[in-house]
Motif scaffolding. Structure first.
Motif, PDB file in Angstrom:
ATOM      1  N   PRO A  79       0.796  -1.277   0.062  1.00 30.76           N
ATOM      2  CA  PRO A  79       0.103  -0.142   0.030  1.00 30.76           C
ATOM      3  C   PRO A  79       0.791   1.295  -0.213  1.00 30.76           C
ATOM      4  N   THR A  80       0.312   2.399  -0.407  1.00 32.35           N
ATOM      5  CA  THR A  80       0.872   3.525  -0.398  1.00 32.35           C
ATOM      6  C   THR A  80       0.014   4.643   0.163  1.00 32.35           C
ATOM      7  N   ALA A  81       0.383   5.715   0.145  1.00 29.69           N
ATOM      8  CA  ALA A  81      -0.423   6.984   0.716  1.00 29.69           C
ATOM      9  C   ALA A  81      -1.654   7.105   0.119  1.00 29.69           C
ATOM     10  N   ASN A  82      -1.735   6.796  -1.427  1.00 32.24           N
ATOM     11  CA  ASN A  82      -2.895   7.187  -2.169  1.00 32.24           C
ATOM     12  C   ASN A  82      -3.693   5.647  -2.253  1.00 32.24           C
ATOM     13  N   LYS A  83      -2.950   4.768  -1.967  1.00 29.33           N
ATOM     14  CA  LYS A  83      -3.788   3.527  -2.127  1.00 29.33           C
ATOM     15  C   LYS A  83      -3.497   2.740  -0.796  1.00 29.33           C
ATOM     16  N   LEU A 117       3.345   0.487   6.181  1.00 31.77           N
ATOM     17  CA  LEU A 117       2.366  -0.688   6.392  1.00 31.77           C
ATOM     18  C   LEU A 117       2.154  -0.695   7.804  1.00 31.77           C
ATOM     19  N   ILE A 118       0.694  -1.083   8.026  1.00 30.88           N
ATOM     20  CA  ILE A 118       0.348  -1.104   9.263  1.00 30.88           C
ATOM     21  C   ILE A 118      -0.417  -2.192   9.953  1.00 30.88           C
ATOM     22  N   SER A 119      -0.629  -3.154   8.627  1.00 29.16           N
ATOM     23  CA  SER A 119      -1.440  -4.506   8.731  1.00 29.16           C
ATOM     24  C   SER A 119      -1.118  -5.286   7.746  1.00 29.16           C
ATOM     25  N   LEU A 120      -0.913  -6.744   8.184  1.00 27.68           N
ATOM     26  CA  LEU A 120      -0.780  -7.812   7.142  1.00 27.68           C
ATOM     27  C   LEU A 120      -1.900  -8.843   7.566  1.00 27.68           C
ATOM     28  N   ALA A 121      -2.506  -9.455   6.444  1.00 29.30           N
ATOM     29  CA  ALA A 121      -3.674 -10.462   6.859  1.00 29.30           C
ATOM     30  C   ALA A 121      -3.064 -11.570   5.850  1.00 29.30           C
ATOM     31  N   SER A 127       0.162 -17.098   1.197  1.00 32.71           N
ATOM     32  CA  SER A 127      -0.541 -17.983   1.008  1.00 32.71           C
ATOM     33  C   SER A 127      -2.215 -17.889   0.976  1.00 32.71           C
ATOM     34  N   GLY A 128      -3.060 -18.290   0.070  1.00 32.98           N
ATOM     35  CA  GLY A 128      -4.404 -18.078   0.012  1.00 32.98           C
ATOM     36  C   GLY A 128      -4.674 -16.663   0.040  1.00 32.98           C
ATOM     37  N   GLU A 129      -5.763 -16.124   0.358  1.00 34.70           N
ATOM     38  CA  GLU A 129      -6.302 -14.702   0.132  1.00 34.70           C
ATOM     39  C   GLU A 129      -5.653 -13.959   0.998  1.00 34.70           C
ATOM     40  N   CYS A 130      -4.822 -12.992   0.709  1.00 34.15           N
ATOM     41  CA  CYS A 130      -4.049 -11.895   1.777  1.00 34.15           C
ATOM     42  C   CYS A 130      -4.489 -10.508   1.683  1.00 34.15           C
ATOM     43  N   GLY A 131      -3.942  -9.812   2.621  1.00 36.58           N
ATOM     44  CA  GLY A 131      -4.300  -8.300   2.407  1.00 36.58           C
ATOM     45  C   GLY A 131      -3.307  -7.763   3.099  1.00 36.58           C
ATOM     46  N   ALA A 132      -3.353  -6.246   2.616  1.00 36.07           N
ATOM     47  CA  ALA A 132      -2.062  -5.339   3.511  1.00 36.07           C
ATOM     48  C   ALA A 132      -2.750  -3.789   3.590  1.00 36.07           C
ATOM     49  N   THR A 133      -2.654  -3.309   4.490  1.00 31.62           N
ATOM     50  CA  THR A 133      -2.886  -1.964   5.002  1.00 31.62           C
ATOM     51  C   THR A 133      -1.999  -0.999   5.108  1.00 31.62           C
ATOM     52  N   GLY A 134      -2.028   0.467   4.662  1.00 33.80           N
ATOM     53  CA  GLY A 134      -0.966   1.302   5.031  1.00 33.80           C
ATOM     54  C   GLY A 134      -1.653   2.560   5.643  1.00 33.80           C
ATOM     55  N   ASN A 135      -0.864   3.468   6.268  1.00 35.32           N
ATOM     56  CA  ASN A 135      -1.410   4.458   6.938  1.00 35.32           C
ATOM     57  C   ASN A 135      -1.158   5.539   5.826  1.00 35.32           C
TER      58      ASN A 135
END
Length: 483
Positions: A232-236, A282-286, A269-277
């Protein structure tokens, strides 16, 4: 004198004997006709050499600056000011004191969820009060480039608000971080089974490949270790990977990047996610994530993996409050060390010498008054193991210069003998508090613990001081290491 020189020249020019001092306007030789004497040009007037006029008065701005160093006299004249203590200066209250945290090898320490990156515990920090002065959101902004003073690096920081300018100049002898072998850092055949490193679950899964299992929950604290154009970026600020509706699911789950400064490949592995501030951190990995380094793991190194855990910091603070008609200054001092000496000093005996640097602000009075900022040389001697006390420490601050020029050849600050104190060994640090001539004072503490033996002296001292001379005043801080 000039008239006599003219007559002498006339006599010589006419080769006439018997010239006297009667000043006759015409000379006669035998029966010859009178001869008009040659005209002797007048000597140019000699100009007397004028001495350069030195300033004898301080400007209002200078006087305001001196008031920030010492208390003015009852006549409100800083040139006859009296000594003052530490009260009321920037940097002396708990909300403004300098504090530093030691560095070292990284270890996983999870923090509460936050939307703003916080430096991990293994990274050293420099704080003014609660504010990390090097943080991206700090109100203090670095001014210019770093400079060198002996073994110390200096950096000035400025904070501006309406009508108030704070400039803090800090000095530190903190070493640059060091690289560590990848396998040693993350465990495996040459390391422990679990090196407990940031954002990693256990040791490397294979010493041959160096694959790491990512601790997804740790991304909240160590998000800055993850770098890739696919994160993730600041815009996404939110991205999903391995979406089964896409044509190439495997490709979506594998991409290049770097982890903790090492180039390699991320895979989930599987369906993953990432969130940024909002800052793109990066502030979260799933999901379940791994990282495989690129290259030969036997020669790979983790850059900036080990930080200096033993260092000193000191400096001074100039605060200027400006109104429509006048400026008011406050000048303060700051000092700290990453390892305060809490081990008992009572067991120590003998003598230790400490050599280092000092810096601060000065005001010189007299026929050539000036105000400014200085640097100098610090030397202190600690005598441990006194039969009735913990010992004493004394020293000097000498060679005070401004812009490479000696401020006054007679200015040497005498740090008069002070008792070493330690209220509760194991809890409280070892400190000292003494006097300088003409009513000044100095204080400080020991830093850099080594052991509990009789000669396991602390590795450093740091402190601050005020000093007064017949023609001026100084306020500053110092840091010195054992020789």
């Amino acid at each position: 004198m000039r008239r006599e020189l003219t007559i002498l020249l006339i006599c010589i020019g006419l080769a006439v004997s018997g010239c006297g001092g009667n000043g006759g306007g015409t000379a006669v030789v035998d029966d010859m006709e009178p001869t008009t004497p040659p005209v002797i040009p007048s000597l140019p007037p000699q100009e007397e050499e004028e001495e350069e006029e030195m300033p004898t008065e301080l400007t209002e701005q200078d006087m305001a600056f001196i008031r920030g160093i010492v208390n003015p006299s009852v006549d409100d004249d800083p040139t006859t000011s009296r000594p003052t203590g530490y009260v009321g200066r920037p940097g002396q209250s708990d909300g403004e004191k300098l504090s530093v945290t030691p560095g070292g090898m990284a270890a996983t320490t999870l923090a509460a969820a936050t939307n703003q990156y916080v430096p991990p515990d293994h990274m050293p920090t420099t704080r003014i009060g609660t504010q990390n002065i090097d943080a991206a959101d700090s109100p203090f902004k670095a001014m210019g480039s770093e400079k060198i003073l002996g073994a110390f690096m200096s950096q000035a920081y400025e904070k501006k608000t309406q009508g108030l300018t704070d400039i803090v100049t800090l000095f530190t002898n903190r070493d640059d971080p060091k690289a560590v072998d990848y396998i040693t850092y993350y465990g495996g055949e040459n390391g422990a089974t679990d090196q407990n490193r940031p954002a990693v679950d256990g040791a490397v899964t294979s010493a041959a490949t160096g694959v790491l299992n990512i601790d997804e929950a740790a991304a909240v604290t160590y998000g800055n270790l993850f770098k890739s154009s696919r994160f993730p970026t600041a815009n996404k600020r939110q991205i999903t990977y391995g979406d089964t509706t896409q044509d190439n699911v495997d490709s979506d789950r594998t991409f290049s990047g770097s982890f903790n400064g090492v180039e390699g490949t991320f895979e989930c592995s599987g369906e993953c996610g990432a969130t940024g501030n909002a800052n793109g951190v990066l502030i979260s990995l799933a999901g379940t994530w791994t990282f495989e380094p690129k290259g030969d793991v036997k020669t790979l190194k983790v850059p900036d993996a080990e930080y200096d855990s033993d260092y000193l910091s000191f400096g001074y603070w100039i605060s200027e409050t400006t109104t429509a008609s006048v400026s008011r200054f406050e000048v303060g001092t700051l000092y700290a060390g990453s390892e305060p000496q809490t081990t008992a000093v009572a067991a120590m005996t003998g003598q230790a010498t400490y050599v280092g640097e000092a810096a601060g602000a000065y005001a010189r009075k007299g026929d050539n008054p000036a105000v400014g900022e200085f640097t100098g040389h610090a030397m202190l001697t600690a005598n441990f193991g006194d039969s009735t006390a913990l010992g004493t420490i004394s020293g000097t601050i000498s060679r005070l210069v401004d812009g490479g020029q000696l401020i006054d050849k007679d200015w040497t600050v005498e740090l008069q003998t002070a008792n070493i104190e330690q209220a509760s060994p194991g809890t409280d640090s070892a400190t000292f508090d003494g006097q300088t001539p003409r009513g000044g004072n100095w204080r400080g503490g020991f830093f850099g613990e080594t052991g509990t033996g009789a000669t396991d002296y602390p590795r450093g001292v740091a402190g601050d001081f005020t000093a007064h001379f017949e023609n001026g005043h100084v306020i500053g801080a110092f840091g010195a290491t054992r020789r």
